[in-house]
Design a protein around this motif. Structure first.
Motif, mmCIF file in Angstrom:
data_model
loop_
_atom_site.group_PDB
_atom_site.id
_atom_site.type_symbol
_atom_site.label_atom_id
_atom_site.label_comp_id
_atom_site.label_asym_id
_atom_site.label_seq_id
_atom_site.Cartn_x
_atom_site.Cartn_y
_atom_site.Cartn_z
ATOM 1 N N ALA A 80 -34.896 11.451 8.074
ATOM 2 C CA ALA A 80 -35.923 12.274 7.589
ATOM 3 C C ALA A 80 -35.402 13.357 6.715
ATOM 4 O O ALA A 80 -34.018 13.587 6.813
ATOM 5 C CB ALA A 80 -36.648 13.165 8.693
ATOM 6 N N ALA B 96 -43.422 14.938 11.181
ATOM 7 C CA ALA B 96 -43.034 13.539 12.004
ATOM 8 C C ALA B 96 -43.460 13.817 13.443
ATOM 9 O O ALA B 96 -42.926 14.644 14.171
ATOM 10 C CB ALA B 96 -41.966 13.011 12.095
ATOM 11 N N LEU C 203 -41.477 7.904 7.257
ATOM 12 C CA LEU C 203 -40.743 9.417 6.916
ATOM 13 C C LEU C 203 -40.622 9.777 5.453
ATOM 14 O O LEU C 203 -40.626 11.019 5.218
ATOM 15 C CB LEU C 203 -39.300 9.456 7.621
ATOM 16 C CG LEU C 203 -39.358 9.496 9.111
ATOM 17 C CD1 LEU C 203 -37.907 9.136 9.572
ATOM 18 C CD2 LEU C 203 -39.929 10.620 9.732
#
Length: 315
Positions: free
Chosen positions: A107, A85, A79
């Motif tokens: 993230a 993602a 990430l």
């Protein structure tokens, strides 16, 4: 080029990795199983030459595409620096809930968190997240590197910016996004496929046609048009005056048919024995793997043809 994190490196994750790397993105693959990313990369290395042979790597060499792919030691590493993602965990709600809580924590706030789920609504696993406005579904038909349609589905709280960014990224990756206005069980493609399968099972169960005859009707009939036109464009071109003319001419046919479609048969009931017997007569179980390879090579050839036809004739 921007970085994509692949979260879950199995069947779907490795296919997404090819899709994004082919388009020029840097792709990091991660998985809770430590050896899964390397296994995915080994699989990808075996697929890339066949894609190159069909001119499906956008002019890049297999080595150049492979160089954009890496195995990440953790979700956090995958990430790090990712703009998007793509999650590919099993279709189990508890798994999605735990995983998206972790992704939301790890993230960057600007990273879009997208799920490949085909069976769960985005609201089911994003409601409690602090960053729930950046969660959506990006559901492909597998493998996405050969089939470009992808459903981009919002939860009620998904932001317009998230939807815009997710759809734009899919287009940049060479996909054709279906941008839904709100979530719906089954999304678009499974609802359309389900309607066809319901009718197919019903006709076999009630003795109207064989499994193979129904397959012929699709692959040698309807699918030839559907491979480059959708149902609305099909009917728009199937009457001299377009879609309104088609409705005026033919709606009564479908109105007459419709009541006989208001019941369903149990796919796992007696009809399954018929379907299995007819399919195994045509394709023994030990040949399924080889036929799947054949399917993917045919899809490569079709994708290459559609790309060339769009250039030569027009999309």
């Amino acid at each position: 080029m921007s970085k994509i994190a692949i979260i879950g490196s199995g069947f779907i994750g490795r296919a997404w990795a090819i899709t994004f790397a082919r388009a020029g993105f840097d792709v990091a693959l991660a998985d809770q199983a430590a050896d899964a990313p390397e296994a995915a990369l080994a699989y990808i290395e075996g697929v890339l030459p066949a894609l190159a042979d069909s001119d499906l790597l956008n002019g890049a060499s297999p080595d150049a595409v492979r160089a954009r792919l890496s195995a990440a030691p953790s979700y956090a590493a995958a990430l790090d620096g990712a703009v998007h993602a793509q999650e590919n965990a099993p279709e189990v709600l508890d798994v999605k809930l735990a995983l998206f809580a972790e992704l939301d924590r790890l993230a960057a706030p600007s990273t879009v968190l997208a799920s490949s789920t085909s069976a769960l609504l985005p609201s089911a696993f994003s409601a409690a997240l602090k960053g729930r406005e950046r969660v959506c579904v990006c559901h492909p038909i597998n493998p996405p590197y050969l089939i470009p349609a992808v459903e981009v589905v919002p939860a009620p709280w998904t932001s317009a910016d998230t939807m815009t960014r997710a759809a734009a990224l899919m287009r940049a990756a060479g996909q054709s996004p279906i941008v839904m206005k709100r979530e719906l069980d089954g999304f678009v493609m499974n609802r359309m496929q389900g309607a066809l399968l319901e009718e197919a099972f019903r006709m076999v169960a009630e003795g109207y046609a064989s499994v193979e005859d129904i397959d012929v009707g699709i692959r040698e009939g309807l699918a030839l048009r559907w491979s480059f036109m959708g149902p609305f464009e099909t009917i728009d071109l199937n009457a001299p005056g377009g879609v309104a003319d088609y409705v005026a001419r033919y709606q009564q046919i479908y109105e007459r048919i419709s009541p006989s479609q208001w019941h369903r048969v149990d796919w796992a009931g007696d009809v399954l024995e018929t379907v299995l017997a007819e399919r195994r007569q045509r394709l023994p179980e030990d040949q399924l793997g080889a036929r799947q390879v054949w399917r993917d090579r045919r899809l490569m050839a079709l994708a290459a043809h559609k790309r060339k036809a769009a250039q030569d004739i027009g999309a």
